[in-house]
Design a protein around this motif. Structure first.
Motif, mmCIF file in Angstrom:
data_model
loop_
_atom_site.group_PDB
_atom_site.id
_atom_site.type_symbol
_atom_site.label_atom_id
_atom_site.label_comp_id
_atom_site.label_asym_id
_atom_site.label_seq_id
_atom_site.Cartn_x
_atom_site.Cartn_y
_atom_site.Cartn_z
ATOM 1 N N GLN A 109 0.858 -1.187 0.000
ATOM 2 C CA GLN A 109 0.000 0.000 0.000
ATOM 3 C C GLN A 109 0.895 1.239 0.000
ATOM 4 O O GLN A 109 1.812 1.351 0.807
ATOM 5 N N TRP A 110 0.597 2.182 -0.894
ATOM 6 C CA TRP A 110 1.458 3.340 -1.091
ATOM 7 C C TRP A 110 0.652 4.635 -1.145
ATOM 8 O O TRP A 110 -0.479 4.644 -1.634
ATOM 9 N N PRO A 111 1.254 5.743 -0.686
ATOM 10 C CA PRO A 111 0.723 7.050 -1.072
ATOM 11 C C PRO A 111 1.132 7.293 -2.525
ATOM 12 O O PRO A 111 2.327 7.334 -2.835
ATOM 13 N N LEU A 112 0.170 7.417 -3.415
ATOM 14 C CA LEU A 112 0.459 7.398 -4.853
ATOM 15 C C LEU A 112 0.760 8.775 -5.431
ATOM 16 O O LEU A 112 1.701 8.940 -6.204
ATOM 17 N N TYR A 113 -0.043 9.751 -5.058
ATOM 18 C CA TYR A 113 0.212 11.097 -5.570
ATOM 19 C C TYR A 113 -0.431 12.137 -4.660
ATOM 20 O O TYR A 113 -1.377 11.847 -3.920
ATOM 21 N N TYR A 114 0.128 13.341 -4.728
ATOM 22 C CA TYR A 114 -0.398 14.465 -3.953
ATOM 23 C C TYR A 114 -0.916 15.519 -4.906
ATOM 24 O O TYR A 114 -0.223 15.927 -5.847
ATOM 25 N N GLU A 115 -2.149 15.971 -4.667
ATOM 26 C CA GLU A 115 -2.771 17.020 -5.484
ATOM 27 C C GLU A 115 -2.857 18.300 -4.661
ATOM 28 O O GLU A 115 -3.518 18.336 -3.622
ATOM 29 N N SER A 116 -2.160 19.337 -5.110
ATOM 30 C CA SER A 116 -2.128 20.609 -4.387
ATOM 31 C C SER A 116 -3.355 21.443 -4.722
ATOM 32 O O SER A 116 -3.678 21.659 -5.888
ATOM 33 N N ASN A 117 -4.032 21.935 -3.680
ATOM 34 C CA ASN A 117 -5.204 22.786 -3.872
ATOM 35 C C ASN A 117 -4.924 24.246 -3.549
ATOM 36 O O ASN A 117 -5.504 25.152 -4.157
ATOM 37 N N GLU A 118 -4.018 24.484 -2.594
ATOM 38 C CA GLU A 118 -3.733 25.860 -2.176
ATOM 39 C C GLU A 118 -2.318 25.958 -1.631
ATOM 40 O O GLU A 118 -1.891 25.125 -0.814
ATOM 41 N N THR A 119 -1.583 26.974 -2.083
ATOM 42 C CA THR A 119 -0.228 27.209 -1.616
ATOM 43 C C THR A 119 -0.077 28.691 -1.281
ATOM 44 O O THR A 119 -0.307 29.540 -2.146
ATOM 45 N N SER A 120 0.270 28.992 -0.048
ATOM 46 C CA SER A 120 0.432 30.381 0.371
ATOM 47 C C SER A 120 1.640 30.485 1.298
ATOM 48 O O SER A 120 2.152 29.472 1.791
ATOM 49 N N VAL A 121 2.087 31.709 1.524
ATOM 50 C CA VAL A 121 3.257 31.928 2.377
ATOM 51 C C VAL A 121 2.882 32.821 3.553
ATOM 52 O O VAL A 121 2.281 33.882 3.369
ATOM 53 N N ASN A 122 3.235 32.388 4.757
ATOM 54 C CA ASN A 122 3.142 33.228 5.951
ATOM 55 C C ASN A 122 4.545 33.750 6.212
ATOM 56 O O ASN A 122 5.414 33.004 6.683
ATOM 57 N N PRO A 215 9.866 32.763 7.746
ATOM 58 C CA PRO A 215 8.662 32.504 6.942
ATOM 59 C C PRO A 215 8.469 31.015 6.664
ATOM 60 O O PRO A 215 9.412 30.225 6.777
ATOM 61 N N ALA A 216 7.257 30.660 6.292
ATOM 62 C CA ALA A 216 6.955 29.267 5.950
ATOM 63 C C ALA A 216 5.817 29.212 4.950
ATOM 64 O O ALA A 216 4.950 30.084 4.912
#
Length: 270
Positions: A109-122, A215-216
């Motif tokens: 069993q594997w994590p197959l892919y990651y789908e990004s929905n939102e990317t922001s910087v603090n 920042p992150a």
């Protein structure tokens, strides 16, 4: 003649519609690919940091020809670098006369892919330092600059528990790097004594405070898991993924060797 004119008008209308659609799609793509703009208050300290942070190298692993064929045969997208690496290191040579040969191999069993929905910087994710000077008794403006008083270890992480968390973090960081073009790491250290020559002027009869923040990037999206099987049937082979599940996930990923500054002048101590 009228038929030719009608045909020409239809062709022109189709061209305008198509061009408009392509322009809209291109504009949307351009908007989606817009890189993060670093504020002027954020400075790169990679050459000044007294603690040498190792570069976080998370390259996209190029699938071999065989691996790419297997990925293309899968019923679910596969982007996990570790799974691709295992497939790259495998060798499968089915016999051309293997008539009636069948095999199903469970790869786990594997994590197959990651789908990004939102990317922001603090840009003010974590305060790491405060420099202070008192110019209430001065006759001319006093200068202050950044100097790190104590070593700070800034850590990020996933916002919730998930299976195979290290692989999930790797895929999320890779996606966030591609979108922001920033040097990211789940841990960055700012060494004591790190300083910058940027000068801030404290007015007469004022207290000056220079706050420094690490920042992150805040990454949010969806991770998809599945049970991976290698199916062999005669000369044919393919990947089949079963019991597919998805889970929402978020992460904080510090921006390595970057510091965000806020300068404030005050009449009274803060």
């Amino acid at each position: 003649m009228r038929i030719l004119q009608l045909f020409f008008l239809l062709f022109l209308s189709f061209g305008l519609v198509t061009t408009g659609a392509h322009a809209e799609q291109a504009a949307k793509g351009k908007k989606d690919d817009k890189a993060i703009v670093v504020p002027n208050s954020v400075l790169d300290i990679s050459k000044d940091n007294t603690y040498p942070n190792p570069a976080e190298d998370v390259p996209y692993l190029q699938p071999s020809e065989l691996t790419q064929e297997l990925i293309d045969s899968s019923n679910v997208k596969i982007e996990n670098p570790n799974l691709i690496k295992i497939m790259n290191e495998s060798s499968i040579n089915p016999s051309p006369v293997a008539i009636g040969y069948r095999a199903t191999i469970y790869l786990g069993q594997w994590p197959l892919y990651y789908e990004s929905n939102e990317t922001s910087v603090n840009w003010e994710y974590q305060k790491i330092n405060t420099n202070y000077a008192d110019n209430r008794g001065g006759n001319i403006p006093q200068q202050i600059y950044y100097r790190q008083d104590a070593q700070k270890n800034v850590k990020g992480g996933l916002t919730s528990k998930v299976a195979s968390s290290e692989e999930v973090k790797q895929m999320m960081m890779l996606k966030a790097m591609q979108k922001t073009k920033l040097p990211l790491s789940f841990q960055t250290i700012i060494g004591a004594g790190t300083k910058k020559d940027q000068i801030y002027n404290i007015p007469v009869k004022k207290l000056g405070y220079l706050y420094a923040f690490s920042p992150a990037v805040n990454e949010k999206g969806k991770i998809t898991y599945g049970e991976v099987y290698l199916v062999l049937k005669g000369k044919q082979m393919k990947i089949v993924v079963k019991n597919v599940t998805s889970q929402g996930i978020g992460a904080w990923i510090p921006v390595q060797d970057h510091v965000s500054f806020i300068f404030a002048a005050s009449d009274r101590p803060r």
